[in-house]
Write an enzyme that holds these catalytic residues in place. Sequence first.
Site, PDB file in Angstrom:
ATOM      1  N   HIS A  84      18.065 -17.384  -5.430  1.00 23.70           N
ATOM      2  CA  HIS A  84      18.131 -18.082  -6.713  1.00 23.70           C
ATOM      3  C   HIS A  84      19.433 -18.858  -6.866  1.00 23.70           C
ATOM      4  O   HIS A  84      19.518 -19.786  -7.673  1.00 23.70           O
ATOM      5  CB  HIS A  84      17.969 -17.086  -7.861  1.00 23.70           C
ATOM      6  CG  HIS A  84      17.782 -17.735  -9.182  1.00 23.70           C
ATOM      7  ND1 HIS A  84      16.814 -18.692  -9.411  1.00 23.70           N
ATOM      8  CD2 HIS A  84      18.446 -17.598 -10.360  1.00 23.70           C
ATOM      9  CE1 HIS A  84      16.882 -19.104 -10.660  1.00 23.70           C
ATOM     10  NE2 HIS A  84      17.867 -18.456 -11.256  1.00 23.70           N
ATOM     11  N   SER A 121      18.031 -23.095 -13.113  1.00 27.28           N
ATOM     12  CA  SER A 121      17.296 -21.923 -13.566  1.00 27.28           C
ATOM     13  C   SER A 121      16.703 -22.203 -14.945  1.00 27.28           C
ATOM     14  O   SER A 121      15.934 -23.144 -15.102  1.00 27.28           O
ATOM     15  CB  SER A 121      18.236 -20.706 -13.568  1.00 27.28           C
ATOM     16  OG  SER A 121      17.521 -19.530 -13.734  1.00 27.28           O
TER      17      SER A 121
END
Length: 703
Positions: free
Chosen positions: A678, A563
Amino acid sequence: MTFSKSILLLPFLLVACKTNTMQKEMAKPYEAEDKYLWLEEVESPKALQFAKDENKKTLEHFKKNPLFKSLEADIRKILLAKDRVPGVSLKNGDLYNFWQDEKHVRGLWRKTALESYKTAQPQWDVIIDVDALAKKDGENWVWKGASTLPPHHERALVYLSRGGKDAVVVREFDMKTKQFIKGGFELPEEKSNVSWKDENTVLVGTNFGPDSMTDSGYPRIVKEWKRGTPLSEAKTKIEGVKEDMSVYGYTQFTPEGTYTFFTKRVGFYEGVDWYELPDGSRVEIPMPHDAEFNGVFKNQFLYLLRSDLGGFKQGSLVALPVDKVSLGKNAHKFLQLIFAPTDTRFLQGVSSSKNYLFLYTIDNVLSKIVKASYEGEKWKLENVELGGNGMAYVTSTEDESDTYLAQYVDFLTPFSTFVGDAADPQNKLELIKKSPERFNPQGLKITRHLATSKDGTKIPYFMVAKENIKLDGKNPTLQYGYGGFEAAMQPSYLGSIGKVWLERGGVYVLTNLRGGGEFGPAWHKAVLKENRYKVYEDNIAISEDLIARGVTSPEHLGISGRSNGGLLTGATFTQRPDLYNAVIVGVPLLDMLRYHKLLAGASWMDEYGNPDDPKMREAILKYSPYQKVNAQTKYPEVFFMTSTKDDRVHPGHARKMVAKMREQGHPLFYYENMEGGHAGNANIEQSILWNTLEYTYLWEKLK
């Protein structure tokens, strides 16, 4: 109830700052020269084929490595171990758990009694079988949690994701009959905010149609929806503007009463909070917009300060009496200090039991438990002693009782779960579960070190290695980092990392870069926007320190991050490719000139700045990996990993970087999980493959 800071890139995110005119003027030249924009079409046949072709090459390569099967077997044994200790949370006296195994790949939502949990074989009551539900519905459901209605918790709003996306389907569930309620509260797939107000009312922010979502892709309108009425008749309670991050409403149920709030997030770190009065009107809570609301306790609003306020330092937790809210800023005279930070001790979050607060404090990067009680007009703080030189924290509380759950863990010690009674003046804790060891810790040692960044700042890091390590520069070393969004990188049990990395002679390094929450708000603020480059200098400084100390050398050093951590590793290897022989770039941001136009990207401009601002664009171009990579530089053989279903950080970042580097002639690996969101993975089987690929790659490159 628990209020705590979130880690990684969050589902709630920020805002676009400049005008549409400026955006168009700045965007056209760049977009015209970007030949890989087609890879931003998430599920177009051409883009998906690109990903599948890359996946095939990557899987064929690593599965040929004899180490692949061995690593996979070790990881599988750990992730699917039958003696895993179920993580639990308190709800109405029971313990709730979400469980996945080889028979329940998607998972079971279940509960048990505390006394049963203490036994070797707890008796579990299955509430929802997600595998069975997915089969029945013909959907690829991924569990995203449930919100039950206090105080009896007989109704729940269940959140189900298709493939792991942040966007969820919401369905009302009867906890007694264990059935979804026909004609109950239900919402189609969206990035919605839904909160109970009472048994027959919810506060809902969702996609109500054109112009009802912000530029960040979150609701800008909150409505009050009554049972038995169509959503179209729900009454609007608050509206934001498209440039806001998000607008949401929620209710906190406490022993003293019920409180309803509405919040407009104007930025990632700024918001305006309103309290709904009994007559239905609203009053703005007179606190600085960068102060973080931490719930209600004993008729007082709790706020964590991000900036100094009067005599209160940034990082302080303060209490504002509810009955003083209407005084406006004059209410500040009635603020009471609960917790004040020191040079090394800071607050991460707060949870409340019926009569006590528990503070999640971070003390020189390690977590400690502090219990707070309100005695008349004074606050009393007590340390709750648990464990050694690691992480002690409260994992669950409930407003209906003073029972609480706590855990202790460190790099080499698997977590132990304890139960306590907050009313106990001795603060005794009962051990109720201890997780088995997954690797042999004998001969391993945890040490702490300081590297000096380019501007002179001392940057701490942890190192886990053999205590008799030879400082000959030949040790395979994995350096992991994040460096953003106030997320503190702290010790946790290394589990499969210990088995497949440490036991085999690897060194593990956890970095405490600026941008995180390890040392309070100032540590984070030091690297925002135009100062972002300092995070990458911090990461490089630690790498150079590891090499200078003889722990490793560029031939044996690898970095990894996900991320914002994927941006970290992307920016680091493009600036100093000479330092590394392995780089893992997971679910990353990489095209920092377009990040604010992709999915939730606009919400992160408080962190990275607005690329459409010429000054910020110039600052961003100094590190943006997608723009910085070039054909003339020799790079390590990077491994990029992402997920098609990631609707937070766009998979186009990784895809475009791979395509560009391929065209420039750089060797690399790419793996795109077709599910997972994610998190990268939607179930344990996908996690096993993902982790096996990572460590096969690391051993191939660093040994």
